[in-house]
Design an enzyme around this catalytic site. Structure first.
Site, short mmCIF file in Angstrom:
data_model
loop_
_atom_site.label_atom_id
_atom_site.label_comp_id
_atom_site.label_asym_id
_atom_site.label_seq_id
_atom_site.Cartn_x
_atom_site.Cartn_y
_atom_site.Cartn_z
N LYS A 63 18.88 2.27 -27.65
CA LYS A 63 19.55 2.95 -28.76
C LYS A 63 20.44 2.00 -29.56
O LYS A 63 20.58 2.17 -30.77
CB LYS A 63 20.30 4.20 -28.31
CG LYS A 63 21.48 3.94 -27.41
CD LYS A 63 22.11 5.23 -26.95
CE LYS A 63 23.05 5.00 -25.79
NZ LYS A 63 24.19 4.11 -26.07
N ARG A 105 29.61 12.00 -26.00
CA ARG A 105 28.93 11.78 -24.73
C ARG A 105 29.12 12.95 -23.77
O ARG A 105 28.58 12.92 -22.66
CB ARG A 105 29.57 10.55 -24.06
CG ARG A 105 28.63 9.42 -23.78
CD ARG A 105 29.50 8.28 -23.29
NE ARG A 105 28.76 7.27 -22.61
CZ ARG A 105 28.29 6.17 -23.19
NH1 ARG A 105 28.43 5.98 -24.48
NH2 ARG A 105 27.67 5.27 -22.48
N ARG A 156 18.40 -6.91 -18.75
CA ARG A 156 19.54 -7.21 -19.62
C ARG A 156 20.66 -7.85 -18.81
O ARG A 156 21.32 -8.77 -19.27
CB ARG A 156 20.04 -5.93 -20.28
CG ARG A 156 21.24 -6.17 -21.19
CD ARG A 156 21.58 -4.95 -22.02
NE ARG A 156 22.46 -4.04 -21.32
CZ ARG A 156 22.84 -2.85 -21.81
NH1 ARG A 156 22.37 -2.43 -22.96
NH2 ARG A 156 23.65 -2.08 -21.12
N ARG A 194 26.34 -8.61 -18.62
CA ARG A 194 27.38 -7.64 -18.91
C ARG A 194 27.99 -7.17 -17.61
O ARG A 194 27.27 -6.85 -16.67
CB ARG A 194 26.77 -6.44 -19.67
CG ARG A 194 27.44 -6.19 -21.00
CD ARG A 194 26.76 -5.09 -21.75
NE ARG A 194 27.06 -3.76 -21.20
CZ ARG A 194 26.74 -2.65 -21.83
NH1 ARG A 194 26.11 -2.69 -22.98
NH2 ARG A 194 27.04 -1.48 -21.30
N ARG A 248 26.08 5.03 -14.32
CA ARG A 248 26.09 5.42 -15.74
C ARG A 248 24.91 6.34 -16.06
O ARG A 248 25.05 7.27 -16.84
CB ARG A 248 26.10 4.18 -16.65
CG ARG A 248 27.34 3.34 -16.42
CD ARG A 248 27.82 2.47 -17.55
NE ARG A 248 26.84 1.83 -18.38
CZ ARG A 248 26.18 0.70 -18.07
NH1 ARG A 248 26.38 0.10 -16.90
NH2 ARG A 248 25.35 0.18 -18.91
#
Ligand code: ADP
Length: 204
Positions: A21, A96, A135, A141, A152
């Site tokens: 996204k 969210r 990723r 990250r 998450r």
């Protein structure tokens, strides 16, 4: 499409972590000349810059938890009141949960506006996990460890996926298959928006 088509677009992109996204959101925002407002990006930029806000949210992001609705809502309200968001924006990462949907409704109602389209990017959990692992290896990250990713995704499934029902009842959700090539998915989104009269203007 005619010249009377939308020149403004108030969009929200929703999808699980790893759905792409962020990437798709940026492409859409650029195509329509509207700002991309990503709460995750704003938090990360503040952490990197060492601001007071950054200090407040570092531990929360590292734990994969959600920042408080108050703090996030105030941030979004401020961002959407800036001049470049007057004619449209693409929200990524907000709202969210149900409380944030309510707050966003209030922010927009106060402006006399509302969301035009909610783009729902569909990606199966297994595919999300595979992409996030990649990723994590590439970008490092700090919230992309396997445990944090699973956490998450759990929050997404429990709190964020249900908000789509409320938007669905308003008839503004476009469900897009998020599996495929990046360009292919971008085209799917443009086609869905075009079908609702949201097209790129010929200007520039
Ligand atoms: P991802 O979608 O991969 O979780 P984001 O960049 O959207 O990544 O968000 C990263 C983190 O920022 C979240 O895990 C959360 O801690 C915080 N965050 C982002 N958006 C919100 C929000 N709307 N409400 C609360 N916390 C948020």
């Amino acid at each position: 499409m005619t010249a009377s088509a939308h020149t403004t677009a108030r969009l929200l992109i929703v999808g699980p972590q790893g759905s792409g996204k962020g990437t798709q959101g940026l492409r859409i925002a650029e195509a329509f000349g509207i700002p991309e407002v990503s709460t995750g990006d704003i938090f990360r930029a503040n952490i990197k810059a060492g601001t007071e806000l950054g200090k407040q949210v570092t531990a929360i992001l590292d734990a994969g938890d959600l920042v408080s609705d108050e703090l996030t809502g105030a941030l979004v309200s401020d961002r959407l009141s800036q001049p470049d968001a007057e004619d449209g924006f693409l929200l990524d990462g907000y709202p969210r949960n149900a409380a944030q949907v309510q707050h966003l409704n209030e922010i927009l109602a106060a402006q006399g506006t509302s969301l035009d389209v909610v783009i729902q990017l569909d990606v199966p959990r297994e595919e999300s996990i595979a992409r996030l692992n990649l990723r994590s290896a590439e970008q490092g990250r700090s919230d992309d460890t396997p445990e944090m990713i699973a956490h998450r995704l759990d929050i997404y499934e429990a709190q964020t996926a249900p908000i789509l029902e409320a938007f669905g009842a308003r008839g503004i959700v476009e469900r897009i298959d998020g599996v495929g090539g990046l360009d292919e998915i971008t085209e799917r989104i443009f086609a869905a928006l075009a079908a609702r009269g949201i097209v790129r203007t010929a200007a520039v």
